[in-house]
Design a protein around this motif. Structure first.
Motif, PDB file in Angstrom:
ATOM      1  N   ARG A 186       1.478 -31.284 -14.778  1.00 56.50           N
ATOM      2  CA  ARG A 186       2.985 -32.005 -15.293  1.00 56.50           C
ATOM      3  C   ARG A 186       2.782 -33.350 -14.401  1.00 56.50           C
ATOM      4  NH1 ARG A 186       8.389 -28.562 -14.319  1.00 56.50           N
ATOM      5  NH2 ARG A 186       9.500 -30.258 -15.688  1.00 56.50           N
ATOM      6  N   THR A 187       2.191 -33.442 -13.309  1.00 58.94           N
ATOM      7  CA  THR A 187       1.846 -34.421 -12.767  1.00 58.94           C
ATOM      8  C   THR A 187       0.996 -35.579 -13.457  1.00 58.94           C
ATOM      9  OG1 THR A 187       2.090 -33.478 -11.090  1.00 58.94           O
ATOM     10  CG2 THR A 187       1.099 -35.414 -10.673  1.00 58.94           C
TER      11      THR A 187
ATOM     12  N   ILE B 247       0.759 -39.453 -20.234  1.00 57.86           N
ATOM     13  CA  ILE B 247       1.821 -39.840 -21.457  1.00 57.86           C
ATOM     14  C   ILE B 247       1.956 -41.365 -21.253  1.00 57.86           C
ATOM     15  CG2 ILE B 247       4.521 -39.361 -22.191  1.00 57.86           C
ATOM     16  CD1 ILE B 247       3.429 -36.656 -21.366  1.00 57.86           C
ATOM     17  N   GLY B 248       2.822 -41.454 -19.801  1.00 58.44           N
ATOM     18  CA  GLY B 248       3.010 -42.852 -19.503  1.00 58.44           C
ATOM     19  C   GLY B 248       2.485 -44.204 -19.940  1.00 58.44           C
ATOM     20  N   PHE B 249       0.396 -44.392 -19.769  1.00 61.99           N
ATOM     21  CA  PHE B 249       0.067 -44.837 -19.944  1.00 61.99           C
ATOM     22  C   PHE B 249      -0.554 -44.995 -21.353  1.00 61.99           C
ATOM     23  CE2 PHE B 249      -1.631 -44.269 -14.990  1.00 61.99           C
ATOM     24  CZ  PHE B 249      -1.189 -45.492 -14.657  1.00 61.99           C
TER      25      PHE B 249
ATOM     26  N   ALA C  43       4.217 -20.738 -13.141  1.00 59.42           N
ATOM     27  CA  ALA C  43       4.853 -22.101 -12.895  1.00 59.42           C
ATOM     28  C   ALA C  43       4.301 -23.171 -11.640  1.00 59.42           C
ATOM     29  CB  ALA C  43       6.113 -20.671 -11.520  1.00 59.42           C
ATOM     30  N   ASN C  44       3.481 -22.768 -10.686  1.00 56.70           N
ATOM     31  CA  ASN C  44       1.968 -23.112 -10.127  1.00 56.70           C
ATOM     32  C   ASN C  44       1.279 -24.561 -11.315  1.00 56.70           C
ATOM     33  OD1 ASN C  44       3.591 -22.018  -7.981  1.00 56.70           O
ATOM     34  ND2 ASN C  44       1.879 -20.961  -8.082  1.00 56.70           N
ATOM     35  N   ILE C  45       0.731 -24.172 -11.877  1.00 57.18           N
ATOM     36  CA  ILE C  45      -0.047 -24.595 -13.026  1.00 57.18           C
ATOM     37  C   ILE C  45       0.886 -25.474 -13.223  1.00 57.18           C
ATOM     38  CG2 ILE C  45      -0.515 -22.942 -15.013  1.00 57.18           C
ATOM     39  CD1 ILE C  45      -3.000 -24.978 -12.939  1.00 57.18           C
TER      40      ILE C  45
ATOM     41  N   LEU D 271       3.192 -31.595 -23.079  1.00 55.78           N
ATOM     42  CA  LEU D 271       4.119 -30.850 -21.474  1.00 55.78           C
ATOM     43  C   LEU D 271       5.593 -30.454 -22.319  1.00 55.78           C
ATOM     44  CD1 LEU D 271       5.537 -32.659 -18.959  1.00 55.78           C
ATOM     45  CD2 LEU D 271       6.400 -34.478 -20.051  1.00 55.78           C
ATOM     46  N   ASN D 272       5.601 -30.390 -23.622  1.00 64.31           N
ATOM     47  CA  ASN D 272       7.074 -29.350 -24.117  1.00 64.31           C
ATOM     48  C   ASN D 272       6.163 -28.231 -24.024  1.00 64.31           C
ATOM     49  OD1 ASN D 272       8.386 -31.845 -24.528  1.00 64.31           O
ATOM     50  ND2 ASN D 272       7.281 -32.025 -26.758  1.00 64.31           N
ATOM     51  N   VAL D 273       5.118 -27.305 -24.367  1.00 67.03           N
ATOM     52  CA  VAL D 273       4.388 -26.477 -24.413  1.00 67.03           C
ATOM     53  C   VAL D 273       4.220 -25.961 -22.671  1.00 67.03           C
ATOM     54  CG1 VAL D 273       2.729 -25.258 -24.216  1.00 67.03           C
ATOM     55  CG2 VAL D 273       2.811 -26.289 -26.119  1.00 67.03           C
TER      56      VAL D 273
END
Length: 784
Positions: free
Chosen positions: A567-568, A574-576, A560-562, A608-610
């Protein structure tokens, strides 16, 4: 006793037959029921009848005299009227005939021809009974007569009938009159019936006369006969009245004696539970004594019973009364002994035994079956109980495992079971009751050898009279014998061959047991050491289990933490990469850089989906995943999920179809339902080759809605289906798989379905496709 009742039945039958005849001879009388009722009332007032019989006899004589007098008067009038009618008709016939022949008469000497014509015109028998026919000329002189009357011819007719007679004046209109006439009888005028018919031409009239003495001769004879019969009948009745009075006193005393005797017989029959009967076989009628009525719980009556009345209350399975009657009449048998059931007034069945003999009355050809019926219901019940008890005893003897035999005091066989027969190989011919003991033993092909009496020391608890015996085939028996109260004895043989062999084994086992005990004592010490070691191992297992659970929890928390930490930066990547791919701030330059940006974008999105899947799976395993159910439109959720996978499906030219009812809702978490459908559709699109088809359909089943996602993909082997839907499990390994994926999509879908209380099932066939189905509860229509 039976003959007394039979005589009473015969008298009643005679009265019944006379009543039947009376009713048969007067079927049209409307007063027949009243007459019958009157006769019954008179029969009940016997004393009054005895006193009223003389007066009734005298009244009968007077009425008979008046009746016969009236009949004689009517007969006189009928005879007079018949004679007058006959005279009138004959005169008319003769007049018509003479008028027809009058023209043919000659002028001279016509009397001879006239007499001939008169004779020809007379009907047959016209001149019988003193009738006289006279023909006159136009002057009134008699010219012809029939039968010939020479003394009357050539005389004026007025000399015979008087000149002022209406007959000569009015002719046929005067009719037939009774007048005095001188017809040559020698005693002066005689009273006669006369009629006159006028003729035309030379003939004057036709006169027909008949003396009244000839007319009423038969009536006078009938009068003499009736007077004679009336006087004789009156004398006979008077003699009968005298005889009646002479017998009345004796009959009254006899009736009293008969009534007392019958009462005693009825009482004896009633207490003896029996009754008498008299059956007229030819007419099918039957008389019962009052005790027989009471035996069947019915009201006694003096009437004769018909065949149908008795057959209705007789059990049809026991006796055929019609067949019995026909058999007795055809065979000539005289004795009857039958047992049958008859229905009691309360509806129950009574067992009766009828015994009788056929008798015929003197002067009568009708046979009568006279006898007695005895109530044997109690005996039949006891016999049935005895029979059932005997059957139970035989069944009990037959079902016991031991050989059983019973001998009577004569040392003869009473009963034995099949075990005894097979034990001694006895033929069926010698196991009949009454076979002597020596004959049974002589027929036995497996007799006893070396019998050994059993003592208490040999077998503890064995009763006196028991012994062991070895058979020729090597088997051993323990035989127990006991004397019965009637002097016989019963013998029970138990096969103890196995017990004997078991004793030998026990002795051998005892020796080995002692050796085993020594070995066990040695092993006990070893087991105690092993038990202590097992306790230590159990403690270590518990410690390792606690460490494993802690590690699993730490793993879930770590994931959960990793996932959150990964994700950040992934969002930034993904955005850039997306900005660079779309060249929002200007062209990058070389096209290869655009390809690299697209690869960076797709790889980041996949990663990200994984990570999202890992995060969801860790929440589910940690028990932190919660759902909030509401009424969710299933069709809308399906459309949203299919729209999301449309892009991936379009790249492979895969058709995605949805088939759901428009207005149907399920009770589910909206986000979870959409994720379930999205995961299943994504898997279907992923493993379906190009130009394939993916179908999402839903159908109600009771209070559930069943979703099905089917594809035309590569399919799954049956052995791999059980491993699917588990976290990180894929059919292909890391070195052979051709499709991307973490193996969490199906596991998350199954976990979410189970959180809703549903089940997820997989059906697949290699190279044909896969169908994944699950059920969710339908939403309440009011809540929706």
């Amino acid at each position: 006793m039976a003959r007394a009742f039979a005589g009473d039945a015969i008298s009643r039958r005679g009265e019944k037959e006379s009543d039947d005849k009376t009713s048969a001879s007067q079927p049209g009388l409307p007063l027949q029921p009243l007459f019958t009722s009157l006769l019954e009332s008179l029969a009940r007032t016997d004393g009054f009848m005895r006193r009223a019989i003389p007066g009734l006899a005298i009244i009968f004589i007077v009425i008979l005299a008046m009746f016969r007098a009236g009949e004689l008067i009517n007969s006189f009038s009928e005879t007079r009227q018949s004679a007058q009618s006959t005279l009138s008709l004959m005169a008319t016939v003769v007049a018509n005939s003479l008028e027809a022949t009058e023209a043919t008469l000659p002028e001279a000497s016509y009397r001879t021809i006239l007499k001939r014509d008169l004779a020809n015109s007379l009907p047959a028998g016209a001149t019988s009974k003193g009738r006289i026919f006279l023909i006159t000329d136009e002057t009134g002189k008699i010219v012809a007569s029939a039968p010939p009357q020479p003394a009357l011819e050539n005389r004026p007719v007025t000399d015979i009938l008087s000149p002022s007679q209406p007959l000569t004046v009015f002719g046929a209109r005067a009719g037939v009159l009774s007048v005095p006439a001188d017809i040559g009888g020698g005693d002066g005028d005689e009273q006669v019936f006369a009629t006159v018919h006028h003729l035309d031409g030379r003939l004057g009239m036709v006169a027909v006369l008949q003396p009244e003495s000839h007319v009423f001769v038969e009536w006078r004879n009938e009068l003499s006969t009736n007077v004679t019969l009336f006087v004789g009948t009156s004398l006979v009745l008077l003699a009968m009245i005298y005889g009646f009075f002479s017998q009345a006193t004796r009959a009254e005393a006899t009736d009293e004696m008969y009534a007392a005797t019958r009462a005693r017989i009825d009482t004896a029959l009633t207490h003896g539970r029996c009754g008498l009967f008299d059956w007229d076989l030819s007419r099918g009628r039957m008389f019962w004594s009052s005790s027989l009525y009471e035996l069947l719980g019915r009201e006694p009556k003096d009437d004769i019973l018909s065949f149908a009345d008795v057959a209705d209350i007789t059990h049809p399975d026991d006796i055929d009364l019609l067949g019995l009657a026909e058999h007795l009449l055809e065979s000539g048998e005289t004795l009857v002994d039958e047992t049958f059931r008859m229905r009691h007034a309360d509806g129950s069945w009574i067992w009766l035994r009828a015994r009788g003999e056929i008798q015929s009355e003197p002067g009568r050809a009708e046979p009568h079956l006279i006898g007695i019926c005895i109530d044997i219901t109690e005996q039949h019940r006891l016999a049935e109980q005895s029979r059932m008890a005997d059957l139970r005893l035989r069944d009990a003897i037959e079902t016991i495992s031991e050989a059983f035999v019973l001998w009577n005091h004569k040392n003869e066989l009473v009963i034995c079971n099949s075990n005894y027969q097979s034990l001694h190989s006895l033929p069926s011919s010698v196991i009949k009751s009454g076979t002597p003991y020596k004959d049974v033993m002589a027929a036995a092909s497996n007799a006893e050898v070396a019998p050994q009496p059993v003592t208490v020391t040999q077998r503890g608890g064995a009763p006196d009279g028991s012994y062991e015996a070895q058979l020729e085939d090597g088997r051993w028996l323990q035989i127990s014998e006991r004397r019965t109260k009637d002097g016989g004895f019963v013998s029970v043989g138990t096969d103890i061959t196995a017990l004997k062999k078991h004793e030998e084994k026990l002795l051998d086992s005892e020796r080995r047991l002692k050796a085993t005990v020594t070995d066990l004592q040695k092993s006990r010490q070893t087991l105690e050491v092993q038990a202590r070691q097992l306790v230590d191992l159990a403690d270590k297992y518990q410690e390792e289990k606690t460490r494993a659970e802690a590690a699993n929890k730490a793993k879930s928390e770590f994931l959960a933490n990793i996932s959150h930490e990964l994700r950040t930066p992934l969002n930034a990547i993904i955005g850039f990469s997306d900005i660079m791919t779309q060249e929002m701030f200007g062209p990058i330059g070389t096209d290869r850089y655009n390809d690299y940006c697209k690869d960076i974008y797709s790889s980041g999105t996949y990663l990200l989906n994984v990570i999202n899947d890992i995060l969801d799976m860790s929440k589910i395993e940690a028990g932190r995943m919660t759902i909030e159910t509401e009424a969710v439109n299933a069709s809308a959720a399906a459309e949203d999920a299919s729209r999301i996978v449309t892009g991936a499906a379009t790249e492979k030219n895969i058709t995605v179809n949805t088939d759901l009812p428009a207005d149907i809702s399920v009770q589910a978490d909206k986000r979870a339902l959409k994720q379930i459908l999205l995961n299943l559709l994504a898997n279907a699109v992923k493993f379906t080759p190009d130009d394939g088809t993916v179908t999402l359909r839903a159908r109600p089943r009771g209070d559930k809605l069943r979703f099905e996602v089917s594809d035309t993909g590569i399919g799954i082997c049956e052995r791999d289906i059980e491993r699917l839907a588990q976290p990180f499990v894929q059919v292909e390994n890391q070195f052979t798989k051709t499709h991307q994926g973490s193996g969490l999509g199906l596991a998350i879908a199954r976990s979410l379905v189970e959180l809703h209380g549903g089940t997820l099932t997989i059906q697949s066939e290699v190279r044909k496709g896969t169908t994944v189905s699950f059920t969710l509860p339908l939403a309440d229509p009011d809540a929706a």
